[in-house]
Write a protein that holds these residues in place. Sequence first.
Motif, mmCIF file in Angstrom:
data_model
loop_
_atom_site.group_PDB
_atom_site.id
_atom_site.type_symbol
_atom_site.label_atom_id
_atom_site.label_comp_id
_atom_site.label_asym_id
_atom_site.label_seq_id
_atom_site.Cartn_x
_atom_site.Cartn_y
_atom_site.Cartn_z
ATOM 1 N N ILE B 229 5.007 -7.792 1.083
ATOM 2 C CA ILE B 229 3.561 -7.672 0.635
ATOM 3 C C ILE B 229 2.922 -6.794 1.610
ATOM 4 N N GLY B 230 1.960 -5.886 1.379
ATOM 5 C CA GLY B 230 1.322 -5.198 2.395
ATOM 6 C C GLY B 230 -0.053 -5.552 2.408
ATOM 7 N N ALA B 231 -1.093 -4.841 2.398
ATOM 8 C CA ALA B 231 -2.499 -4.958 2.202
ATOM 9 C C ALA B 231 -2.969 -4.789 1.077
ATOM 10 N N ASN B 232 -4.120 -4.762 0.802
ATOM 11 C CA ASN B 232 -4.804 -4.600 -0.568
ATOM 12 C C ASN B 232 -4.404 -3.243 -1.222
ATOM 13 N N ASN B 233 -4.104 -3.166 -2.384
ATOM 14 C CA ASN B 233 -3.424 -2.262 -3.129
ATOM 15 C C ASN B 233 -2.104 -1.719 -2.477
ATOM 16 N N GLN B 234 -1.352 -2.892 -2.172
ATOM 17 C CA GLN B 234 -0.076 -2.553 -1.522
ATOM 18 C C GLN B 234 0.118 -1.581 -0.614
ATOM 19 N N MET B 235 -0.905 -1.428 0.201
ATOM 20 C CA MET B 235 -0.971 -0.309 1.448
ATOM 21 C C MET B 235 -0.272 -0.956 2.525
ATOM 22 N N VAL B 236 0.837 -0.427 2.910
ATOM 23 C CA VAL B 236 1.896 -0.887 3.829
ATOM 24 C C VAL B 236 1.854 -0.277 5.428
ATOM 25 N N VAL B 237 0.804 0.351 5.555
ATOM 26 C CA VAL B 237 0.564 1.201 6.921
ATOM 27 C C VAL B 237 -0.825 0.912 7.479
ATOM 28 N N PRO B 238 -0.839 0.777 8.722
ATOM 29 C CA PRO B 238 -2.292 0.207 9.102
ATOM 30 C C PRO B 238 -3.022 1.444 9.216
ATOM 31 N N SER B 239 -4.311 1.071 9.489
ATOM 32 C CA SER B 239 -5.400 2.220 9.579
ATOM 33 C C SER B 239 -5.450 2.774 11.087
ATOM 34 N N HIS B 240 -4.960 1.919 12.130
ATOM 35 C CA HIS B 240 -4.970 2.393 13.268
ATOM 36 C C HIS B 240 -3.570 2.258 13.972
ATOM 37 N N GLN B 497 -7.615 1.743 -15.416
ATOM 38 C CA GLN B 497 -7.566 0.344 -14.704
ATOM 39 C C GLN B 497 -6.056 0.175 -14.319
ATOM 40 N N ASN B 498 -5.450 1.477 -13.864
ATOM 41 C CA ASN B 498 -4.011 1.172 -13.723
ATOM 42 C C ASN B 498 -3.504 1.682 -12.421
ATOM 43 N N HIS B 499 -3.296 0.597 -11.748
ATOM 44 C CA HIS B 499 -2.840 0.817 -10.243
ATOM 45 C C HIS B 499 -1.358 0.875 -9.971
ATOM 46 N N THR B 500 -0.760 0.790 -10.889
ATOM 47 C CA THR B 500 0.810 0.955 -10.916
ATOM 48 C C THR B 500 1.236 2.095 -9.907
ATOM 49 N N HIS B 501 0.829 3.131 -10.456
ATOM 50 C CA HIS B 501 0.982 4.466 -9.694
ATOM 51 C C HIS B 501 0.339 4.505 -8.400
ATOM 52 N N GLN B 502 -0.985 3.966 -8.383
ATOM 53 C CA GLN B 502 -1.834 4.235 -7.111
ATOM 54 C C GLN B 502 -1.124 3.295 -5.995
ATOM 55 N N PHE B 504 1.702 2.576 -5.593
ATOM 56 C CA PHE B 504 2.826 3.296 -4.880
ATOM 57 C C PHE B 504 2.468 4.623 -4.085
ATOM 58 N N ILE B 505 1.739 5.468 -4.597
ATOM 59 C CA ILE B 505 1.538 6.760 -3.823
ATOM 60 C C ILE B 505 0.227 6.527 -2.662
ATOM 61 N N GLY B 506 -0.362 5.312 -2.780
ATOM 62 C CA GLY B 506 -1.349 5.026 -2.094
ATOM 63 C C GLY B 506 -1.042 4.222 -0.882
#
Lengths: 198, 707
Positions: B229-240, B497-502, B504-506
């Motif tokens: 698991i990552g962060a919100n919206n399955q973002m797996v890279v930190p901002s800093h 309201q579909n975040h399946t693709h988002q 992933f690409i986000g």
Amino acid sequence: METSDVTASDAPSAVGTVRRDSAAGRLTLLSALRADAARNASLPPAAAEIGQDAPSSAVPADPLDEIGGSGAEDLKRMDGRAETYFFSDLYMTRAYASYLYRLAEKDLVGLVVETVREDSRLYPRPTPLDFFRGPPFTLAQDQLDDILTRIREREDCRDIRECRASNGARYLYSTLHLTVAHAEALTEWNEVGQAENP
Amino acid sequence: MSQIFGWTGKILRVDLSTGKTSIDDTMKYKDFIGGEGIGYKILWDEVPAGTHPYDPANKLILGAGPLCGSGVPCSGRTTIVSLLPTSPFHGPGSSHMGGYFSVEMKYAGWDAIVLEGKAPKPVWIRIEDNKVKIEDARWMWGKGIFDTMAMISSQMGKEAQVAAIGPAGENQLNMAVIRTGTSHSAGGHGGILGAKNVKAVAVKGTGSVKIAAEKAKVQELDKFMMSIIGANNQMVVPSHPQPWAEFNSPGSRWTGRPGLFWGAANPPVETGVCDPKDMQSVGFRTQKAVFDLGAGAEKYTVRMGGCAHCPIRCHSQLKVPQLEKYGMDPYVSNTCVGWSGPRGVMAAGGGIKEFDGNGADSSVVGNGIGTTMVDDLGVWCNYGQIGRDVKWFHEKGVFKRVLPAEEYASIPWDLLLKGDPRFLIDFYDRVAHKKGELWHIADGSAWIAQRWGLGDDYWDHKDNKLWTRGGYPVHHSNESAGQVGALISCFTNRDAQNHTHQNFIGSQLPIAIQKEIAGEIFGSPDALDPPQNYTRMNEFKARFVKWALVRGRLHDSLTLCNWMWPMAVSPLKERKYRGDTSLEAQFFSAVTGVTKTEAELDKDAERVVTLFRALTVRAMGTVDMRGKHDAMNKWIYTPDKKDGKEIPQFTKGTIQMEKDDLDKGLGMVYKQFGWDEKTGAPTKAGLEAIGLKDVADELGSKGLLPA
């Protein structure tokens, strides 16, 4: 309160020091390892070692020998102008170590230019100037202004360009990897569009 | 009856007209999974075509799926299904809320609650396990949602979970929400509760969700899930940049880092390094207040909150003492559009500016005013459309044209134009209480276009972001992977309201890694283009679209959070940043004891997608989905201009689409689903093949099957 004397056997190994430093988010300097070794050499031997074949405290061990002989493949070396740095890739990525290396070497132009080129190539994305104001860089605005001036003056940095989002935010990109139109569009998206499309 | 796992096996039906309650068997709906799937099946079977959303014949289903309440990470969602008042043909649709409602509903023994008919007077529904009581709501009617929740909690106890409407819902505003918890709102269906005279549904349960698999198996899956698991919206890279991270992205929601705090906690809590291998810091990864509201929100952040069984805390919970000055509670909470929707109304004046001596903190205070107003009154923003509409109507003189002069003069436009968010107090009061003519802005874009005589310039203006004439806006559309996001947005009756693709690409991973993973899932890296550098439509993008649509319905049926799932990526270098797209099926099999492969579970969700499509065909009374439903507004495929010259589509830096390419894409997606490539309607053979023979028969009898 119980206290105990620090003895030579308590001294951390060079390998352990590098790993501990990397886990704490900092590079290890060879000069610091050598200073540690010299200090350790002056420590008294542990009581259990007295009368045995305890090593003489006169000659400090060379950390380079220890690291080289350790077989620790996670330890990586980076040579600077006057200093050598180590990190453990078990605890720190090469990317992060590279940031710290350039900061330590005070190669701020190189830090900005190479970061911008890598961002433009890899993701691809332009790099917000404010990125360098945050950790681990924490550069001041006047430092950044000075860096930008020097980048503009350097022939080998001609690919580094600046663009602004409609909200005024400043971004850098490399024309080696991004066209002007692409960089401008990504800048506007990253800075303004993304916030409007959460 | 054999032991049921995952599902409770029971659906509660409340006939508001007669005051009688009954129990239905969940398992007769098992082919539709749960949550949204059950909701659409009930709509198909029981709500006749042509029913008005506010008619007693319409039904509203509060649904949970078999994974809800099981402890599976990110499984606290409630899916609400009914007809959509904002839709110009009153099509079917779902709205969603996080929080703890659906989990409590499962603990009380119910997979879903179906509200039917209309109560003769205002009521609220009290559910304590299998005891169901229709209570008098006369003292709550007219009150805001905060007071309503307090009144119910004072009777049922703080353990009760409440889903309630505010004055907007009571007044049958099309753009009204049903809210639970402090900040979890399902937009679009609040008016239906109002039309049924239901102020709230409150539930308290003492049971549990039974799990089929051995404890160790579930723990193993849970441990694996937590590792990827990552962060919100399955973002797996930190901002800093962080020592553990190979990559970083300033746009990431993984904002946790050394030196960033929950500043109003006592003592302040540092979010810290958040190494992905440290399970104890997962909840610190997303410091959403600074992401949503800027750096100034750090000092106001008490903590991050969220939903049941979710380790990702994405709702910022703030203490903003300045709000007391405006008669509001200093404690305020929300996330994403819960903040930006209300404040978006201020866009006409250039956004929130310094006001009333609040100095540099004006933005945080202003956001607090906006979200408090809509969360109490229960107004929906139609995914930010209300703000864009206010801007357009103000700038184009629509308000001046359509509002009576006296009403127009009474509106404090000066506050709007000065960027003073006290405008929102006046604005939302008028809207929620249906005062004057202004409130019609909350009819929804399709209806207001008719009422106020808005023409093509309204629909085709790029900044208005309206996707189709259905009256809903972009929601991760062409800006999200070009045709993939664009086409996803065509298959709903509200914002996608579909975040399946988002998700992933986000992820914020480098494009080369994303393309590799896309290749593994969709058959070719060509399924995904680099950001703002699109290529033409291809079959692999069509597969991507189908996957996103299917997984969206799957998550809303299971019920899992589609703002986190699926787990296509991970933060782990040793996994080459891969996640595991079979994890839903693994959890489903473990929890329910019904063994399904990834493909089999996707097929069940595809059935839900197709049923939804059939409902839309029936509601519109035409098979011409391509022409009447999926047709995108012109701005989407109108080239941008720079210095007077058109920027051709498919050049770097433009996300404008090409009509022929999109038309081709629609056909490719129809084909993926086995629908008619010409019209986009499900075929008899396709419906029968996916287990919807009864649907095919009814559509056939109405002449609504393609030739």
